[in-house]
Every structure is written in structure tokens, then in C-alpha cells.
Scaffold this motif. Structure first.
Motif, PDB file in Angstrom:
ATOM      1  N   PRO A 161       0.831  -1.219   0.000  1.00 17.06           N
ATOM      2  CA  PRO A 161       0.000   0.000   0.000  1.00 17.06           C
ATOM      3  C   PRO A 161       0.861   1.263   0.000  1.00 17.06           C
ATOM      4  O   PRO A 161       1.865   1.355   0.717  1.00 17.06           O
ATOM      5  CB  PRO A 161      -0.805  -0.120   1.296  1.00 17.06           C
ATOM      6  N   ALA A 162       0.451   2.225  -0.804  1.00 12.67           N
ATOM      7  CA  ALA A 162       1.245   3.452  -0.931  1.00 12.67           C
ATOM      8  C   ALA A 162       1.234   4.285   0.332  1.00 12.67           C
ATOM      9  O   ALA A 162       2.189   5.032   0.600  1.00 12.67           O
ATOM     10  CB  ALA A 162       0.711   4.286  -2.100  1.00 12.67           C
ATOM     11  N   TRP A 163       0.190   4.167   1.140  1.00  5.55           N
ATOM     12  CA  TRP A 163       0.018   5.087   2.270  1.00  5.55           C
ATOM     13  C   TRP A 163       0.564   4.533   3.568  1.00  5.55           C
ATOM     14  O   TRP A 163       0.221   5.018   4.642  1.00  5.55           O
ATOM     15  CB  TRP A 163      -1.453   5.452   2.403  1.00  5.55           C
ATOM     16  N   GLY A 164       1.431   3.544   3.470  1.00  6.67           N
ATOM     17  CA  GLY A 164       2.111   3.014   4.646  1.00  6.67           C
ATOM     18  C   GLY A 164       3.564   3.455   4.667  1.00  6.67           C
ATOM     19  O   GLY A 164       3.881   4.648   4.716  1.00  6.67           O
ATOM     20  N   LEU A 165       4.462   2.478   4.591  1.00  6.45           N
ATOM     21  CA  LEU A 165       5.897   2.787   4.595  1.00  6.45           C
ATOM     22  C   LEU A 165       6.338   3.655   3.417  1.00  6.45           C
ATOM     23  O   LEU A 165       7.192   4.531   3.588  1.00  6.45           O
ATOM     24  CB  LEU A 165       6.705   1.482   4.623  1.00  6.45           C
ATOM     25  N   PRO A 166       5.786   3.446   2.202  1.00  8.35           N
ATOM     26  CA  PRO A 166       6.206   4.333   1.104  1.00  8.35           C
ATOM     27  C   PRO A 166       5.943   5.807   1.385  1.00  8.35           C
ATOM     28  O   PRO A 166       6.780   6.666   1.082  1.00  8.35           O
ATOM     29  CB  PRO A 166       5.378   3.819  -0.084  1.00  8.35           C
ATOM     30  N   LEU A 167       4.790   6.122   1.956  1.00  8.78           N
ATOM     31  CA  LEU A 167       4.491   7.513   2.296  1.00  8.78           C
ATOM     32  C   LEU A 167       5.442   8.016   3.370  1.00  8.78           C
ATOM     33  O   LEU A 167       5.942   9.149   3.288  1.00  8.78           O
ATOM     34  CB  LEU A 167       3.045   7.643   2.769  1.00  8.78           C
ATOM     35  N   LEU A 168       5.697   7.188   4.373  1.00  7.58           N
ATOM     36  CA  LEU A 168       6.627   7.578   5.435  1.00  7.58           C
ATOM     37  C   LEU A 168       8.018   7.844   4.860  1.00  7.58           C
ATOM     38  O   LEU A 168       8.670   8.844   5.210  1.00  7.58           O
ATOM     39  CB  LEU A 168       6.694   6.478   6.492  1.00  7.58           C
ATOM     40  N   ASN A 169       8.483   6.977   3.961  1.00  7.67           N
ATOM     41  CA  ASN A 169       9.793   7.179   3.346  1.00  7.67           C
ATOM     42  C   ASN A 169       9.819   8.435   2.476  1.00  7.67           C
ATOM     43  O   ASN A 169      10.849   9.104   2.367  1.00  7.67           O
ATOM     44  CB  ASN A 169      10.179   5.955   2.523  1.00  7.67           C
ATOM     45  N   THR A 170       8.683   8.744   1.854  1.00  6.15           N
ATOM     46  CA  THR A 170       8.609   9.980   1.072  1.00  6.15           C
ATOM     47  C   THR A 170       8.805  11.193   1.968  1.00  6.15           C
ATOM     48  O   THR A 170       9.564  12.116   1.642  1.00  6.15           O
ATOM     49  CB  THR A 170       7.249  10.074   0.349  1.00  6.15           C
ATOM     50  N   GLY A 206      18.801   9.529   5.906  1.00  3.40           N
ATOM     51  CA  GLY A 206      19.121   8.577   4.849  1.00  3.40           C
ATOM     52  C   GLY A 206      19.193   7.156   5.374  1.00  3.40           C
ATOM     53  O   GLY A 206      18.689   6.217   4.741  1.00  3.40           O
ATOM     54  N   CYS A 207      19.802   6.983   6.559  1.00  2.00           N
ATOM     55  CA  CYS A 207      19.886   5.649   7.166  1.00  2.00           C
ATOM     56  C   CYS A 207      18.502   5.128   7.554  1.00  2.00           C
ATOM     57  O   CYS A 207      18.201   3.943   7.374  1.00  2.00           O
ATOM     58  CB  CYS A 207      20.792   5.699   8.400  1.00  2.00           C
ATOM     59  N   VAL A 208      17.645   6.014   8.081  1.00  3.25           N
ATOM     60  CA  VAL A 208      16.284   5.611   8.454  1.00  3.25           C
ATOM     61  C   VAL A 208      15.496   5.182   7.216  1.00  3.25           C
ATOM     62  O   VAL A 208      14.757   4.189   7.237  1.00  3.25           O
ATOM     63  CB  VAL A 208      15.565   6.756   9.185  1.00  3.25           C
ATOM     64  N   PHE A 209      15.651   5.922   6.123  1.00  2.00           N
ATOM     65  CA  PHE A 209      14.994   5.548   4.870  1.00  2.00           C
ATOM     66  C   PHE A 209      15.395   4.145   4.449  1.00  2.00           C
ATOM     67  O   PHE A 209      14.549   3.316   4.088  1.00  2.00           O
ATOM     68  CB  PHE A 209      15.348   6.553   3.773  1.00  2.00           C
ATOM     69  N   LEU A 210      16.683   3.852   4.480  1.00  2.00           N
ATOM     70  CA  LEU A 210      17.168   2.541   4.066  1.00  2.00           C
ATOM     71  C   LEU A 210      16.652   1.446   5.000  1.00  2.00           C
ATOM     72  O   LEU A 210      16.340   0.336   4.544  1.00  2.00           O
ATOM     73  CB  LEU A 210      18.701   2.545   4.035  1.00  2.00           C
ATOM     74  N   THR A 241      12.855   0.439  -7.405  1.00  6.76           N
ATOM     75  CA  THR A 241      13.073   0.773  -5.995  1.00  6.76           C
ATOM     76  C   THR A 241      14.431   0.291  -5.502  1.00  6.76           C
ATOM     77  O   THR A 241      15.053   0.943  -4.657  1.00  6.76           O
ATOM     78  CB  THR A 241      11.961   0.166  -5.121  1.00  6.76           C
ATOM     79  N   GLY A 242      14.901  -0.842  -6.035  1.00  8.35           N
ATOM     80  CA  GLY A 242      16.201  -1.364  -5.611  1.00  8.35           C
ATOM     81  C   GLY A 242      17.352  -0.482  -6.047  1.00  8.35           C
ATOM     82  O   GLY A 242      18.253  -0.181  -5.262  1.00  8.35           O
ATOM     83  N   PHE A 243      17.339  -0.053  -7.316  1.00  9.21           N
ATOM     84  CA  PHE A 243      18.404   0.835  -7.775  1.00  9.21           C
ATOM     85  C   PHE A 243      18.324   2.190  -7.086  1.00  9.21           C
ATOM     86  O   PHE A 243      19.349   2.823  -6.828  1.00  9.21           O
ATOM     87  CB  PHE A 243      18.350   0.992  -9.294  1.00  9.21           C
ATOM     88  N   HIS A 244      17.103   2.633  -6.793  1.00  9.88           N
ATOM     89  CA  HIS A 244      16.992   3.886  -6.042  1.00  9.88           C
ATOM     90  C   HIS A 244      17.588   3.715  -4.646  1.00  9.88           C
ATOM     91  O   HIS A 244      18.303   4.594  -4.153  1.00  9.88           O
ATOM     92  CB  HIS A 244      15.530   4.330  -5.929  1.00  9.88           C
ATOM     93  N   GLY A 245      17.301   2.584  -3.999  1.00 10.52           N
ATOM     94  CA  GLY A 245      17.895   2.325  -2.693  1.00 10.52           C
ATOM     95  C   GLY A 245      19.409   2.284  -2.746  1.00 10.52           C
ATOM     96  O   GLY A 245      20.091   2.756  -1.819  1.00 10.52           O
ATOM     97  N   LEU A 246      19.955   1.745  -3.847  1.00 10.84           N
ATOM     98  CA  LEU A 246      21.405   1.742  -4.018  1.00 10.84           C
ATOM     99  C   LEU A 246      21.935   3.168  -4.116  1.00 10.84           C
ATOM    100  O   LEU A 246      22.991   3.499  -3.543  1.00 10.84           O
ATOM    101  CB  LEU A 246      21.770   0.954  -5.280  1.00 10.84           C
ATOM    102  N   HIS A 247      21.211   4.029  -4.808  1.00 10.66           N
ATOM    103  CA  HIS A 247      21.618   5.429  -4.922  1.00 10.66           C
ATOM    104  C   HIS A 247      21.502   6.154  -3.588  1.00 10.66           C
ATOM    105  O   HIS A 247      22.335   7.015  -3.263  1.00 10.66           O
ATOM    106  CB  HIS A 247      20.774   6.140  -5.985  1.00 10.66           C
ATOM    107  N   VAL A 248      20.478   5.831  -2.792  1.00 10.75           N
ATOM    108  CA  VAL A 248      20.366   6.423  -1.460  1.00 10.75           C
ATOM    109  C   VAL A 248      21.544   5.972  -0.583  1.00 10.75           C
ATOM    110  O   VAL A 248      22.098   6.760   0.185  1.00 10.75           O
ATOM    111  CB  VAL A 248      19.025   6.038  -0.804  1.00 10.75           C
ATOM    112  N   VAL A 288      13.752  11.563  -7.883  1.00  9.33           N
ATOM    113  CA  VAL A 288      13.486  10.233  -8.431  1.00  9.33           C
ATOM    114  C   VAL A 288      12.497   9.483  -7.539  1.00  9.33           C
ATOM    115  O   VAL A 288      11.584   8.799  -8.034  1.00  9.33           O
ATOM    116  CB  VAL A 288      14.791   9.435  -8.582  1.00  9.33           C
ATOM    117  N   TRP A 289      12.659   9.628  -6.226  1.00  7.71           N
ATOM    118  CA  TRP A 289      11.742   8.928  -5.330  1.00  7.71           C
ATOM    119  C   TRP A 289      10.312   9.431  -5.486  1.00  7.71           C
ATOM    120  O   TRP A 289       9.360   8.656  -5.402  1.00  7.71           O
ATOM    121  CB  TRP A 289      12.182   9.058  -3.882  1.00  7.71           C
ATOM    122  N   LEU A 290      10.137  10.737  -5.693  1.00  2.03           N
ATOM    123  CA  LEU A 290       8.788  11.263  -5.907  1.00  2.03           C
ATOM    124  C   LEU A 290       8.146  10.611  -7.129  1.00  2.03           C
ATOM    125  O   LEU A 290       6.952  10.279  -7.120  1.00  2.03           O
ATOM    126  CB  LEU A 290       8.841  12.785  -6.067  1.00  2.03           C
ATOM    127  N   GLY A 291       8.937  10.438  -8.202  1.00  7.48           N
ATOM    128  CA  GLY A 291       8.430   9.743  -9.379  1.00  7.48           C
ATOM    129  C   GLY A 291       8.078   8.296  -9.074  1.00  7.48           C
ATOM    130  O   GLY A 291       7.045   7.778  -9.525  1.00  7.48           O
TER     131      GLY A 291
END
Length: 299
Positions: A161-170, A206-210, A241-248, A288-291
């Protein structure tokens, strides 16, 4: 004699009409070898070769050590006063082209997602010229996103669901964009303590996001059967999402190094492009994450 040469080079580097040319470096050759070992090990690991995993980690460790020494040399040249405005311009152009290449990298994956959703999936479902394909090969298949495809590769799965962890990470990444901007203004204002506090907060965010992304992946694999093998949706989801996480991860590491340099007093109000370059990169990661949040999670 060596000290005299260093002094001459430093003075020479401050001349706006000259360009500092570094001495021959062995690090590019060593880095190429380490990359080759890491990629050979990774490919062998995927093909269940016994020594593949060990070779991959040896190559990664060697590359990390080489990059540490290589960057140490560049930092030493910078703090020794070897660089002038022309070198600064070349660094800025290099960073601009690097970020542009990263934009094209993610554009390719977003393009794959768009093509699969807007063209390939409706075609397999019988829309337009795909009537015969649907009737002869995948009779009864109804095109709907998300999907594992008509072959149901990987089996049934659930989406995150978008409104759980993804929203928090945003929210976390957007906040980190604010904190790194505050740190930048503090650096330009000469407020060293404020700089260290807000730059440290950026690293922490950044660490919390990861951490939350790792939690999301564990939940997807363990509870939702959403894996890299879950058809076209699973592959595009984890690739993006994986490559974005690598960039983060890379951005967080760079921010941590910049924090250490700030703590050592390396930067001045006028001369701090290394900080600016990492800030540019971090803002790129935010965009990129917003996209991703919009096109992968929400839509």
C-alpha cells in the motif's frame, strides 16, 4: 625539494590562467581490476559457482579500499591549494554530466514500466492489434495492473500500500532535502555547528529511509509473495526501488564523508563544491523517489 615542489604547485594552482594536471595515478587500473573481480564473482554467484560469492565480496572490499585511497588523494590535492577556478568548473561540468547520466538510467526503467502498462499489457489482453494474440495464446486473460502477466510468473502476490511505509519514506526523503539545504546555507554563513547538526540529521534520515526500505522488502518477500520473479510487476518494482535504494546508500555514504570533512574544517564559505556536488546528488535522489512513489506505488 619535495616540499618546495609542493609549494610551487600549490601557488601554480591558484593562478586562474593555469590548470592543475595531476600526476599519473595507479588507482584507475586497480579499480578496474576490482570491478572485474566483483562482477565476475557476482555472475558466478548467480550461476551457483562455489567461489562466486567469495569473489564478489573480495572485489567489493578491494574497490571500497581503492576508492578510499583515491578520494584521499583528491582531497589532499584540494586542501593543499592545487585547484583553481578552471578545475572547479571542470568538476561542476563533470557532476552535471554524471547526474544527467543517472537521469537517463532511471528514465530507461520508467520507460520500461510505461511500455509494459500502456502497450504490452493491453495488447496481451486483446486490445487493438492484440486480438489474435489474446484469442490464440492467452484466451480469457484480462489485462489489469498490477499483474504477473498471462503466464502468472511467480504466482499470486499482493502489492505494498502506498500510504504506509512508502508515504513515510517519502516524508523522510523530503525532510532530508530540507536539512541538507539548511546545512548548505549554514556553511555559506560560516555557522559550523549548525552545519554539522543539520548535515548529521541528513545522514541519519538517509539511514532511516534505508532501514524502512529493508523492512518493506522483507514484508514483500515474506508476507506478500512479491518478489523479483513476480512477473513484469515484480521485476520493474524491484529494479526501480532497488536501484533507487542503491543510490540512497551511495548518497548517504557521500554525505557521511562530507560530514567528516566539515568536522575537520575542510570547506570555506567560498570554496565547498564537494559539498554542493553531494547536495545536488541528494536532491536528484529525492526527485526520483517522488516519481517512484507516484508511478509505482500510487498509480
Amino acid at each position: 625539494m619535495a616540499q618546495a615542489h609542493a609549494d610551487t604547485t600549490a601557488h601554480h594552482g591558484s593562478d586562474p590562467n593555469t590548470y592543475y594536471v595531476p600526476h599519473g595515478s595507479r588507482w584507475p587500473v586497480f579499480a578496474s581490476v576490482a570491478l572485474f573481480v566483483a562482477m565476475l564473482g557476482f555472475a558466478s554467484w548467480l550461476n551457483d559457482v562455489s567461489w562466486g560469492r567469495a569473489a564478489f565480496f573480495i572485489g567489493v572490499a578491494a574497490l571500497a579500499f581503492i576508492l578510499f585511497k583515491w578520494f584521499a588523494d583528491v582531497i589532499l590535492e584540494s586542501v593543499s591549494g592545487y585547484y583553481n577556478k578552471q578545475v572547479d568548473v571542470s568538476f561542476r561540468m563533470g557532476m552535471v554530466w554524471f547526474i544527467f547520466s543517472e537521469v537517463m538510467f532511471f528514465a530507461a526503467f520508467f520507460g520500461a514500466l510505461f511500455y509494459a502498462r500502456q502497450y504490452a499489457l493491453p495488447w496481451l489482453g486483446g486490445a487493438g492489434d492484440g486480438v489474435a494474440t489474446n484469442y490464440l495464446l492467452w484466451d480469457g486473460y484480462s489485462a489489469a495492473w498490477p499483474t504477473a502477466g498471462p503466464g502468472e510468473v511467480g504466482g499470486a502476490f499482493q502489492t505494498i500500500p502506498a500510504w504506509g511505509l512508502p508515504l513515510l519514506n517519502t516524508l523522510i526523503l523530503l525532510t532530508s532535502g530540507v536539512t541538507v539545504t539548511i546545512a548548505h546555507h549554514a556553511l555559506k554563513a560560516g555557522q559550523r555547528t549548525r552545519l554539522l547538526v543539520f548535515l548529521g540529521l541528513t545522514v541519519l534520515l538517509g539511514c532511516v529511509f534505508l532501514f524502512f526500505q529493508a523492512e518493506e522488502y522483507i514484508h514483500a518477500y515474506r508476507d506478500l509473495n512479491l518478489t523479483l520473479g513476480s512477473g513484469i510487476y515484480g521485476s520493474t518494482f524491484f529494479m526501480l526501488t532497488g536501484f533507487h535504494g542503491l543510490h540512497v546508500t551511495l548518497g548517504t555514504l557521500m554525505l557521511a564523508i562530507i560530514w567528516l570533512r566539515c568536522a575537520k574544517g575542510h570547506f570555506t564559505k567560498e570554496n565547498h563544491f564537494a559539498f554542493e556536488a553531494v547536495a545536488w546528488y541528494w536532491h536528484f535522489v529525492d526527485v526520483v523517489w517522488l516519481g517512484l512513489f507516484l508511478f509505482v506505488y500510487v498509480l
